[in-house]
Design a protein around this motif. Structure first.
Motif, PDB file in Angstrom:
ATOM      1  N   VAL A 107      12.276   8.080   7.889  1.00 14.75           N
ATOM      2  CA  VAL A 107      12.387   9.471   7.461  1.00 14.75           C
ATOM      3  C   VAL A 107      11.379   9.810   6.380  1.00 14.75           C
ATOM      4  N   MET A 108      11.165   8.882   5.450  1.00 11.72           N
ATOM      5  CA  MET A 108      10.311   9.165   4.301  1.00 11.72           C
ATOM      6  C   MET A 108       8.874   8.729   4.506  1.00 11.72           C
ATOM      7  N   GLY A 109       8.579   8.164   5.677  1.00 11.20           N
ATOM      8  CA  GLY A 109       7.234   7.673   5.922  1.00 11.20           C
ATOM      9  C   GLY A 109       6.165   8.731   5.779  1.00 11.20           C
ATOM     10  N   ALA A 110       6.504   9.979   6.179  1.00 14.78           N
ATOM     11  CA  ALA A 110       5.521  11.063   6.106  1.00 14.78           C
ATOM     12  C   ALA A 110       5.150  11.413   4.677  1.00 14.78           C
ATOM     13  N   LEU A 111       6.007  11.042   3.736  1.00 13.69           N
ATOM     14  CA  LEU A 111       5.711  11.349   2.337  1.00 13.69           C
ATOM     15  C   LEU A 111       4.797  10.316   1.696  1.00 13.69           C
ATOM     16  N   GLU A 112       4.599   9.217   2.359  1.00 10.61           N
ATOM     17  CA  GLU A 112       3.886   8.114   1.740  1.00 10.61           C
ATOM     18  C   GLU A 112       2.378   8.304   1.862  1.00 10.61           C
ATOM     19  N   ASP A 151       0.802  -1.214   0.000  1.00 13.36           N
ATOM     20  CA  ASP A 151       0.000   0.000   0.000  1.00 13.36           C
ATOM     21  C   ASP A 151       0.839   1.270   0.000  1.00 13.36           C
ATOM     22  N   SER A 152       2.132   1.170   0.281  1.00 18.17           N
ATOM     23  CA  SER A 152       2.990   2.348   0.361  1.00 18.17           C
ATOM     24  C   SER A 152       3.489   2.739  -1.022  1.00 18.17           C
ATOM     25  N   VAL A 153       4.004   3.964  -1.133  1.00 18.30           N
ATOM     26  CA  VAL A 153       4.531   4.402  -2.417  1.00 18.30           C
ATOM     27  C   VAL A 153       5.903   3.806  -2.689  1.00 18.30           C
ATOM     28  N   ILE A 154       6.522   3.215  -1.669  1.00 20.12           N
ATOM     29  CA  ILE A 154       7.774   2.475  -1.835  1.00 20.12           C
ATOM     30  C   ILE A 154       7.620   1.123  -1.156  1.00 20.12           C
ATOM     31  N   ASP A 155       7.956   0.068  -1.876  1.00 22.57           N
ATOM     32  CA  ASP A 155       8.014  -1.264  -1.274  1.00 22.57           C
ATOM     33  C   ASP A 155       9.422  -1.418  -0.716  1.00 22.57           C
ATOM     34  N   TRP A 156       9.572  -1.209   0.582  1.00 22.26           N
ATOM     35  CA  TRP A 156      10.892  -1.138   1.184  1.00 22.26           C
ATOM     36  C   TRP A 156      11.618  -2.471   1.158  1.00 22.26           C
ATOM     37  N   GLN A 157      10.900  -3.560   1.327  1.00 21.64           N
ATOM     38  CA  GLN A 157      11.553  -4.867   1.275  1.00 21.64           C
ATOM     39  C   GLN A 157      12.084  -5.147  -0.120  1.00 21.64           C
ATOM     40  N   SER A 158      11.302  -4.789  -1.145  1.00 23.90           N
ATOM     41  CA  SER A 158      11.763  -4.980  -2.515  1.00 23.90           C
ATOM     42  C   SER A 158      12.962  -4.074  -2.811  1.00 23.90           C
ATOM     43  N   LEU A 170      17.408  18.228  15.275  1.00 19.00           N
ATOM     44  CA  LEU A 170      17.461  17.796  13.879  1.00 19.00           C
ATOM     45  C   LEU A 170      16.168  17.093  13.465  1.00 19.00           C
ATOM     46  N   GLU A 171      15.649  16.269  14.371  1.00 21.80           N
ATOM     47  CA  GLU A 171      14.428  15.524  14.062  1.00 21.80           C
ATOM     48  C   GLU A 171      13.258  16.469  13.824  1.00 21.80           C
ATOM     49  N   THR A 172      13.134  17.512  14.642  1.00 18.78           N
ATOM     50  CA  THR A 172      12.021  18.455  14.499  1.00 18.78           C
ATOM     51  C   THR A 172      12.074  19.156  13.149  1.00 18.78           C
ATOM     52  N   ARG A 173      13.274  19.639  12.770  1.00 18.21           N
ATOM     53  CA  ARG A 173      13.401  20.315  11.465  1.00 18.21           C
ATOM     54  C   ARG A 173      13.116  19.354  10.328  1.00 18.21           C
ATOM     55  N   MET A 174      13.570  18.119  10.475  1.00 23.63           N
ATOM     56  CA  MET A 174      13.344  17.131   9.429  1.00 23.63           C
ATOM     57  C   MET A 174      11.860  16.803   9.287  1.00 23.63           C
ATOM     58  N   ARG A 175      11.204  16.610  10.423  1.00 24.69           N
ATOM     59  CA  ARG A 175       9.770  16.305  10.391  1.00 24.69           C
ATOM     60  C   ARG A 175       8.973  17.460   9.789  1.00 24.69           C
ATOM     61  N   ASP A 176       9.316  18.688  10.184  1.00 24.07           N
ATOM     62  CA  ASP A 176       8.595  19.844   9.662  1.00 24.07           C
ATOM     63  C   ASP A 176       8.751  19.941   8.146  1.00 24.07           C
ATOM     64  N   GLY A 177       9.988  19.781   7.673  1.00 21.29           N
ATOM     65  CA  GLY A 177      10.232  19.880   6.236  1.00 21.29           C
ATOM     66  C   GLY A 177       9.533  18.801   5.456  1.00 21.29           C
ATOM     67  N   ILE A 178       9.594  17.569   5.961  1.00 18.46           N
ATOM     68  CA  ILE A 178       8.977  16.447   5.245  1.00 18.46           C
ATOM     69  C   ILE A 178       7.456  16.551   5.285  1.00 18.46           C
ATOM     70  N   ALA A 179       6.902  16.974   6.435  1.00 19.92           N
ATOM     71  CA  ALA A 179       5.448  17.112   6.536  1.00 19.92           C
ATOM     72  C   ALA A 179       4.927  18.130   5.525  1.00 19.92           C
ATOM     73  N   ASP A 180       5.658  19.226   5.367  1.00 22.78           N
ATOM     74  CA  ASP A 180       5.221  20.248   4.406  1.00 22.78           C
ATOM     75  C   ASP A 180       5.376  19.759   2.969  1.00 22.78           C
ATOM     76  N   LEU A 181       6.452  19.014   2.698  1.00 22.64           N
ATOM     77  CA  LEU A 181       6.597  18.423   1.360  1.00 22.64           C
ATOM     78  C   LEU A 181       5.439  17.492   1.058  1.00 22.64           C
ATOM     79  N   SER A 182       5.046  16.711   2.063  1.00 19.01           N
ATOM     80  CA  SER A 182       3.929  15.791   1.875  1.00 19.01           C
ATOM     81  C   SER A 182       2.642  16.533   1.563  1.00 19.01           C
ATOM     82  N   ALA A 183       2.524  17.759   2.122  1.00 20.74           N
ATOM     83  CA  ALA A 183       1.319  18.561   1.882  1.00 20.74           C
ATOM     84  C   ALA A 183       1.423  19.388   0.601  1.00 20.74           C
TER      85      ALA A 183
END
Length: 318
Positions: free
Chosen positions: A91-96, A16-23, A190-203
């Motif tokens: 890290v990329m989960g928020a983009l999915e 269901d994700s945009v990336i199949d991580w195991q593959s 670092l985590e807060t800045r990363m989450r903020d940036g990724i959350a906005d990219l996702s939006a």
């Protein structure tokens, strides 16, 4: 290396994700020779000794109260891929969230892209201090990795003694452990800045300020590590730096483009910019003053101060 098996893993991406991580992990390992972990007599102890010596030297030079991670692994390339695919997924989960009109096609393309990324990094990373940003639980430990096949290959390509080169890598990674040990707030920052940036990219928007702050913080992390290396490493290493710089300049155009797309050129600029900042601070004040960056998040230099260290010195001495 089996490119056919790698392509099959990517083509079979599902879920269901945009990336199949195991593959992606399976595809990256199929496209990457694992390299040997046939350690010679005393080699494992040599890695441990390098880390202990680096910890003692960096503690003495920096005055920072820190320890090295309990998890210290000598890895092959496949081990590194397995260890890092979980980090990429966190890290990329928020983009999915957005897959478009053809989610299956998008998933295959994204999985293929991640496969290439993991394979390239797996063949090139030498050592890694992993602060486990975005970890599932706060109790997850940090880790220190050495990718032995890459260290041996790089030492041979640079025509330097493999034991000396391994020791240099150990000192560099332990300096990062010192930074996170001296600044318990750094992971959260670092985590807060990363989450903020990724959350906005996702939006669908780009949070320029979050990424600028993240870039400035990472420039400080890399630059301070270089400063400690200059003072802590117990051997001359200008020849190593010179040969590494020459090797970077000698890469082919395709590899240079690929590194730029992965943001690795940005990391090299962070090294240079951060190192210049701390060299100037240490020259006009001392190492103790430079270490004040870790006292509080507000002590991190701004982008303007990174290029004008005197402004930062005046601000923290007020």
């Amino acid at each position: 290396m089996n490119l056919y098996r790698s392509a099959r893993a990517v083509a079979g991406a599902s879920g269901d994700s945009v990336i199949d991580w195991q593959s992606a992990a399976d595809g990256a390992k199929a496209a990457t020779e694992p390299g040997s972990l046939d350690l010679g007599p005393g080699e494992r102890e040599a890695y441990a000794r390098d880390v202990r010596d680096a910890r003692a030297a960096v503690r003495s030079i920096s005055g920072a109260d820190f320890d090295v991670p309990e998890t210290i692994e000598i890895q092959n390339r496949h081990h590194w891929i397995d260890a890092n695919v979980e980090t990429f997924e966190r890290v990329m989960g928020a983009l999915e969230t957005h897959t478009g009109a053809f989610p299956g096609v998008a998933r295959t393309i994204n999985t293929g892209t991640m496969t290439v990324l993991l394979s390239f990094l797996g063949r090139n990373v030498l050592g890694q201090y992993d602060p486990l940003l975005l970890a599932e639980t706060p109790d997850d430990d940090h880790a220190l990795y050495f990718v032995r096949p890459n260290i041996l290959r790089a030492a041979e390509a640079l025509d330097v003694d493999a034991d000396r080169f391994r020791r240099w890598i150990a000192f560099h990674e332990v300096t990062h452990a010192a930074e996170f040990g001296a600044a318990p707030w750094l992971s959260t920052h670092l985590e807060t800045r990363m989450r903020d940036g990724i959350a906005d990219l996702s939006a669908g928007s780009f949070n320029r300020e979050a990424f600028r702050e993240l870039d400035a913080a990472m420039t400080v992390v890399e630059g301070y590590a270089e400063l400690l290396m200059d003072h802590a490493f117990d051997d001359e290493y200008e020849d190593l730096r010179r040969k590494l710089d020459a090797r970077r300049q000698g890469r082919g155009p395709l590899q240079k483009l690929f590194r730029r797309l992965l943001g690795l050129g940005l990391k090299e600029r962070q090294y240079e910019r951060g190192k210049n900042f701390f060299e100037q601070v240490a020259a006009v004040r001392d190492l103790k003053t430079a270490s004040r960056v870790w006292d509080h998040p507000d002590n991190l230099p701004t982008h303007e101060e990174l290029d004008a260290p005197g402004l930062w010195v005046r601000r923290i001495e007020r």
